[in-house]
Motif scaffolding. Sequence first.
Motif, short mmCIF file in Angstrom:
data_model
loop_
_atom_site.label_atom_id
_atom_site.label_comp_id
_atom_site.label_asym_id
_atom_site.label_seq_id
_atom_site.Cartn_x
_atom_site.Cartn_y
_atom_site.Cartn_z
N TRP A 288 11.67 -3.28 1.21
CA TRP A 288 11.67 -2.44 0.00
C TRP A 288 10.25 -2.03 -0.33
CZ3 TRP A 288 9.24 -4.13 -4.53
CH2 TRP A 288 9.40 -3.31 -5.63
N ARG B 275 6.13 10.74 -1.74
CA ARG B 275 7.14 10.85 -2.79
C ARG B 275 7.68 9.49 -3.24
NH1 ARG B 275 8.85 15.24 0.76
NH2 ARG B 275 8.35 17.18 -0.29
N TYR B 276 7.51 8.49 -2.43
CA TYR B 276 8.09 7.17 -2.72
C TYR B 276 6.97 6.23 -3.10
CZ TYR B 276 11.60 9.67 -0.06
OH TYR B 276 12.46 10.63 0.40
N ARG B 277 6.77 6.10 -4.41
CA ARG B 277 5.63 5.41 -4.98
C ARG B 277 6.07 4.08 -5.59
NH1 ARG B 277 2.32 6.92 -2.34
NH2 ARG B 277 0.73 6.20 -3.75
N LYS C 215 5.13 6.31 1.05
CA LYS C 215 5.09 7.75 1.33
C LYS C 215 4.71 8.49 0.06
CE LYS C 215 8.18 7.53 5.12
NZ LYS C 215 9.44 7.01 5.45
N HIS D 66 7.86 2.21 0.06
CA HIS D 66 7.18 2.92 -1.02
C HIS D 66 5.74 3.28 -0.66
CE1 HIS D 66 10.56 1.08 -3.16
NE2 HIS D 66 10.51 2.20 -3.84
N SER E 195 9.08 2.51 -9.74
CA SER E 195 9.11 3.04 -8.37
C SER E 195 9.91 4.33 -8.31
CB SER E 195 9.72 2.01 -7.42
OG SER E 195 11.07 1.78 -7.74
N SER E 196 9.56 5.12 -7.32
CA SER E 196 10.37 6.28 -6.95
C SER E 196 10.84 6.03 -5.53
CB SER E 196 9.57 7.58 -7.04
OG SER E 196 8.44 7.55 -6.19
N SER E 197 12.12 6.23 -5.32
CA SER E 197 12.73 5.93 -4.03
C SER E 197 13.55 7.12 -3.55
CB SER E 197 13.66 4.72 -4.14
OG SER E 197 12.96 3.60 -4.62
N ARG E 198 13.92 7.07 -2.30
CA ARG E 198 14.76 8.11 -1.72
C ARG E 198 16.05 8.22 -2.54
NH1 ARG E 198 16.13 9.27 4.45
NH2 ARG E 198 14.12 10.19 4.16
N VAL F 84 14.14 12.29 -6.18
CA VAL F 84 13.89 10.85 -6.08
C VAL F 84 14.67 10.13 -7.16
CG1 VAL F 84 11.59 11.08 -5.06
CG2 VAL F 84 11.83 10.96 -7.55
N GLU G 236 15.23 15.81 0.00
CA GLU G 236 13.87 15.28 0.09
C GLU G 236 13.05 15.44 -1.19
OE1 GLU G 236 10.64 17.17 2.65
OE2 GLU G 236 11.38 15.51 3.88
#
Length: 170
Positions: free
Chosen positions: A47, A55-57, A53, A51, A72-75, A86, A83
């Motif tokens: 997990w 976009r995925y912080r 990438k 995070h 968090s930001s996730s897919r 999030v 894409e």
Amino acid sequence: MLETEIRSREARLDDLPRLTEIYNHYVLTTPITFDIEPATVEERRGWFDAHTKRRYRLLVAEQDGVVLGYASSSRFRPKPAYETSVELSVYLAPERTGRGVGSLLYRRLLDELAAADVHRAYAGVCLPNEPSLRLHRGLGFQPIGVYREVGRKFGRYWDVQWFEREVDAA
């Protein structure tokens, strides 16, 4: 004793034990997450690694060297056309809720996402959860629907209200 300022920053791998501790509190005591068994730090490593990438912080709030919580930001969905969307989450140490830490984290996260070609952010709130509803509404999230009895935990079914917010025009 005077409290120092709360600051937000990128999560580091050495934060993972504390992030896991915070998350496991909610796993064991609330329906806020639909995980039903606590996770080990090793189990949460994947997990954490997801995070890294643009976009995925994964951000943490910290005060005096103590991590107070994370956002968090996730897919959102696995297909390529999703894409630029999030899903956001925020978890705080239970003694730090209701003090603006979640808003601080979400604001920074949303600012970063606006620069990362993210168009929409989504968030699910297990009901009832008035503090989380206030947080999301206060940051401009709009309710878009409720999944009725979508998860079973603690011997009962729970509803999840979904919210969305435009990011790139914020």
